[in-house]
Design an enzyme around this catalytic site. Structure first.
Site, PDB file in Angstrom:
ATOM      1  N   ARG A  28      41.440  34.697  52.275  1.00 18.69           N
ATOM      2  CA  ARG A  28      41.296  35.708  53.461  1.00 18.69           C
ATOM      3  C   ARG A  28      42.492  36.487  54.168  1.00 18.69           C
ATOM      4  O   ARG A  28      42.466  37.451  54.946  1.00 18.69           O
ATOM      5  CB  ARG A  28      40.205  35.295  54.087  1.00 18.69           C
ATOM      6  CG  ARG A  28      38.910  34.958  53.344  1.00 18.69           C
ATOM      7  CD  ARG A  28      37.691  34.532  54.252  1.00 18.69           C
ATOM      8  NE  ARG A  28      37.306  35.809  55.056  1.00 18.69           N
ATOM      9  CZ  ARG A  28      36.539  36.422  54.584  1.00 18.69           C
ATOM     10  NH1 ARG A  28      35.562  36.306  53.623  1.00 18.69           N
ATOM     11  NH2 ARG A  28      35.910  37.359  55.433  1.00 18.69           N
ATOM     12  N   GLY A 101      37.748  41.014  61.893  1.00 18.46           N
ATOM     13  CA  GLY A 101      37.368  42.178  61.967  1.00 18.46           C
ATOM     14  C   GLY A 101      37.890  43.094  63.036  1.00 18.46           C
ATOM     15  O   GLY A 101      39.304  42.395  63.312  1.00 18.46           O
ATOM     16  N   GLU A 471      45.632  48.948  35.990  1.00 14.38           N
ATOM     17  CA  GLU A 471      45.625  47.286  36.758  1.00 14.38           C
ATOM     18  C   GLU A 471      46.915  46.868  36.205  1.00 14.38           C
ATOM     19  O   GLU A 471      47.106  45.797  37.168  1.00 14.38           O
ATOM     20  CB  GLU A 471      44.280  46.868  35.702  1.00 14.38           C
ATOM     21  CG  GLU A 471      43.991  45.496  36.012  1.00 14.38           C
ATOM     22  CD  GLU A 471      43.989  44.744  37.185  1.00 14.38           C
ATOM     23  OE1 GLU A 471      43.793  45.745  38.211  1.00 14.38           O
ATOM     24  OE2 GLU A 471      43.779  43.611  37.351  1.00 14.38           O
ATOM     25  N   GLU A 478      51.872  43.850  42.766  1.00 14.24           N
ATOM     26  CA  GLU A 478      51.524  42.732  43.902  1.00 14.24           C
ATOM     27  C   GLU A 478      51.917  41.272  43.654  1.00 14.24           C
ATOM     28  O   GLU A 478      52.210  40.414  44.408  1.00 14.24           O
ATOM     29  CB  GLU A 478      49.721  42.743  43.934  1.00 14.24           C
ATOM     30  CG  GLU A 478      49.166  42.086  42.705  1.00 14.24           C
ATOM     31  CD  GLU A 478      47.731  42.058  42.830  1.00 14.24           C
ATOM     32  OE1 GLU A 478      47.141  42.186  43.782  1.00 14.24           O
ATOM     33  OE2 GLU A 478      47.043  42.257  41.890  1.00 14.24           O
TER      34      GLU A 478
END
Ligand code: M6R
Length: 599
Positions: A28, A101, A471, A478
């Site tokens: 994350r 957030g 893709e 990346e």
């Protein structure tokens, strides 16, 4: 973005379990990390560092701290650089807070708090949470009153977990628009951004809902909703998933996850398979709609583009939208249109916002999602779960191919289940994927050859192979940080062909489909300008294209249903080997996070 864990036990030291949980949440975000515990005296002790969770592990080994209650955080920077000063937890004398957030009104709150005498140490939006809670305590509120007073003042999206000095028996949480899940163990409790974080310790979980405030003690949780009314949320039993977090003999999670594709695409298909009639059956899918709108981001958006071609073949007019664009455009729901949301994580902020937008207009939704229990799974009217299992590598691989398998199956289901020839095509895909994965030498050679010092690369394709080319370009960017662009092959001559010279690698997807000759002409145009062509084709196309190729990769014969899955794998392998040769961080590329929970 950002990963949160909070642990509360009756005794012992939660530090190392929090660090281990952060490692499971590192997908994350991983640009700084930190933790706080309440020590034996009920006082807050904190450690923070820039860099990955491994740096926090080193820090807490060198400077240990101990306590049975704590909160921890791995960050993906939004406001403020990824330095220690901006790392969470943010702490005052009495409160320590982790936040996922964005607090959109933080500037206004900050100014008021500064005027009231608060001193800020970081550039983050999150620090206002600490100061507002501290302000509430100053005004005489208890910790739970402080949460109830402060939280409604925050605008934006947040999952917040807080500990208060002198209150070692509780963790406090608030949720709006960012995920937070409670884990219930035996005499212990957890709060995390993803149940994966506490999977080794607790199998019973409660997904908090927007507006919820929760107070967790060791073994008990009390929840109030946005009106302050006590509520009971359902307890779900989590599936065993920890094994998937082990890299096994592989050097990278990405290598493991690429290699799992034959198995997980087969499991995905099996979950939609009627073995008696040998057709596709999707009990959870709505009936065939008149029209479909697909919404997704990144790789999932490219899966949507491929899906569009299949649904259109099935006679269903389909449009594909980038979720972050769609959510800000006028939208007119009509009862003939089904909105289809695609997401690995089920937590992508823009995709969720698009879903809420559609629901707000009265539209119906179907989600294709990998993470059971995720926000998208819980909010959509219908869900088809892909069976990729946890995907840890930030670059999507098996999530993409299982999304494709699901979309292919869905297109057959909406045609009545598919006739034997088409379902046979689906069944044969996993075997073809294994075959493609077994051949890696060309990618190793390319990585150490023309891609070793390449600055840029092009990918071209037509129809569904254009979506696969997109893709492929994303994977190369990346993972290897090489600039890459995908073009519909027919567009090349409208400008971008000016880029082609003898140094430019051009990856051309040329299956022998209805558009093969058109793509072959584009390949010739590139060859005429000395572009270095890496051509993916099949045995039938190889003789026609061989002479133009720097490298020709011969893949199994494909059909419109199998092509996108089979042609994806060489592009994943290419990106992986180029990244390996360049020494980049394959599982955690710079600046990225697996789950993009901010817009
Ligand atoms: O979890 P989602 O599928 O909603 O994520 C959307 C994108 O962030 C994601 O597909 C991203 O582009 C890939 N991880 C890139 O490999």
């Amino acid at each position: 973005m950002c990963g949160i864990i909070g642990i509360i036990r009756q005794s012992g030291n939660v530090t190392s379990d929090m660090v281990a949980a952060l490692q499971r949440l590192e997908y994350r975000g991983y640009d700084s990390a930190g933790l706080s515990v309440l020590n034996a005296d009920g006082q807050i002790e904190r450690r923070r560092t820039s860099g990955k969770v491994s740096a926090l592990l080193d820090l807490t080994t060198k400077h240990p701290l101990s306590g049975p209650v704590g909160i921890a955080h791995t960050r993906w920077a939004t406001h403020g650089k990824p330095v220690e000063q901006n790392a969470h937890p943010h702490t005052s004398a009495s409160v320590s807070v982790v936040h996922n957030g964005i607090i959109e009104n933080y500037m206004a709150l900050k100014q008021t708090l500064i005027a009231a005498g608060h001193r800020f140490d970081s550039e983050t939006d999150s620090e206002v949470i600490v100061h507002l809670l501290e302000e509430a305590l100053r005004q005489g509120h208890t910790p739970s009153q402080a949460m109830a007073w402060a939280v409604p003042q925050f605008h934006g999206a947040f999952a917040i977990v807080a500990v208060f000095a002198g209150d070692p028996h509780h963790l406090y949480a608030a949720v709006k628009g960012s995920p937070l899940v409670v884990g219930l163990g035996e005499g212990e409790g957890y709060l995390a951004s993803d149940a994966l974080a506490f999977a080794p310790y607790a199998t019973r979980a409660i997904y908090l809902q927007d507006g919820d405030l929760a107070i967790l003690s060791a073994g008990h949780v009390s929840i109030t909703d946005d009106t302050g009314t006590p509520v009971t949320r359902p307890i779900v039993i989590l599936p065993p998933s920890v094994a998937a977090l082990d890299r096994g003999p592989y050097r990278h999670f990405m290598a493991k996850e690429m290699d799992e594709q034959p198995i997980v695409t087969a499991s995905t298909l099996r979950s939609f398979w009627d073995p008696v009639h040998e057709t596709v059956i999707m009990e959870d899918a709505p009936p065939r709609p008149r029209r479909v709108d697909i919404m997704a981001c990144g790789t999932s958006y490219f899966a949507g583009m491929v899906g569009q071609t299949w649904l259109e073949r099935a006679g269903i007019p389909t449009q594909v939208h980038i979720a972050s664009e769609f959510r800000y455009r006028p939208y007119f729901a009509d009862s003939d249109t089904l909105s289809l949301f695609i997401s690995q994580s089920g937590e992508t902020a823009d995709t969720l916002a698009a879903l809420k937008y559609v629901h707000g207009q009265g539209g119906r939704s179907l989600a294709i999602v990998n993470v059971a229990g995720s926000s998208l799974h819980r909010l959509a009217h219908h869900t088809l779960l892909t069976k990729a299992g946890p995907e840890i590598g930030v670059a999507s691989t098996k999530a993409f191919t299982t999304q494709l398998m699901t979309l292919a199956a869905l297109s057959l289901f909406w045609q009545g289940g598919g006739h034997a020839e088409e379902t046979g095509e689906l069944v044969s895909i996993p075997g073809h994927l294994r075959h493609v994965l077994n051949v890696t030498a060309p990618y190793h050679d390319l990585a150490h050859g023309i891609f070793r010092h390449a600055q840029s690369a092009l990918f071209i394709g037509r129809g569904p192979s254009y979506a696969v080319a997109l893709e492929g370009a994303l994977k190369l960017k990346e993972l290897s940080y090489i600039h890459a662009e995908a073009l519909a092959a027919g567009e090349l001559k409208h400008g971008s062909i000016a880029l082609v010279d003898e140094h430019l690698p051009v990856v051309a997807l040329a299956p022998t489909d209805a558009l093969f000759e058109k793509t072959a002409s584009n390949i010739e145009e590139i060859a005429a300008r000395q572009g270095q062509l890496i051509i993916l084709t099949d045995r039938q196309g190889a003789p026609r294209l061989q002479r133009f190729a720097h490298t020709l990769i011969t893949l199994p014969e494909t059909t419109p249903l199998s092509m996108p899955l089979i042609y994806t794998l060489p592009l994943q392998l290419l990106a992986y080997h180029v990244a390996l040769a360049r020494g980049t961080d394959i599982d955690q590329p710079r600046n990225l996070a697996k789950s993009v929970t901010v817009e």
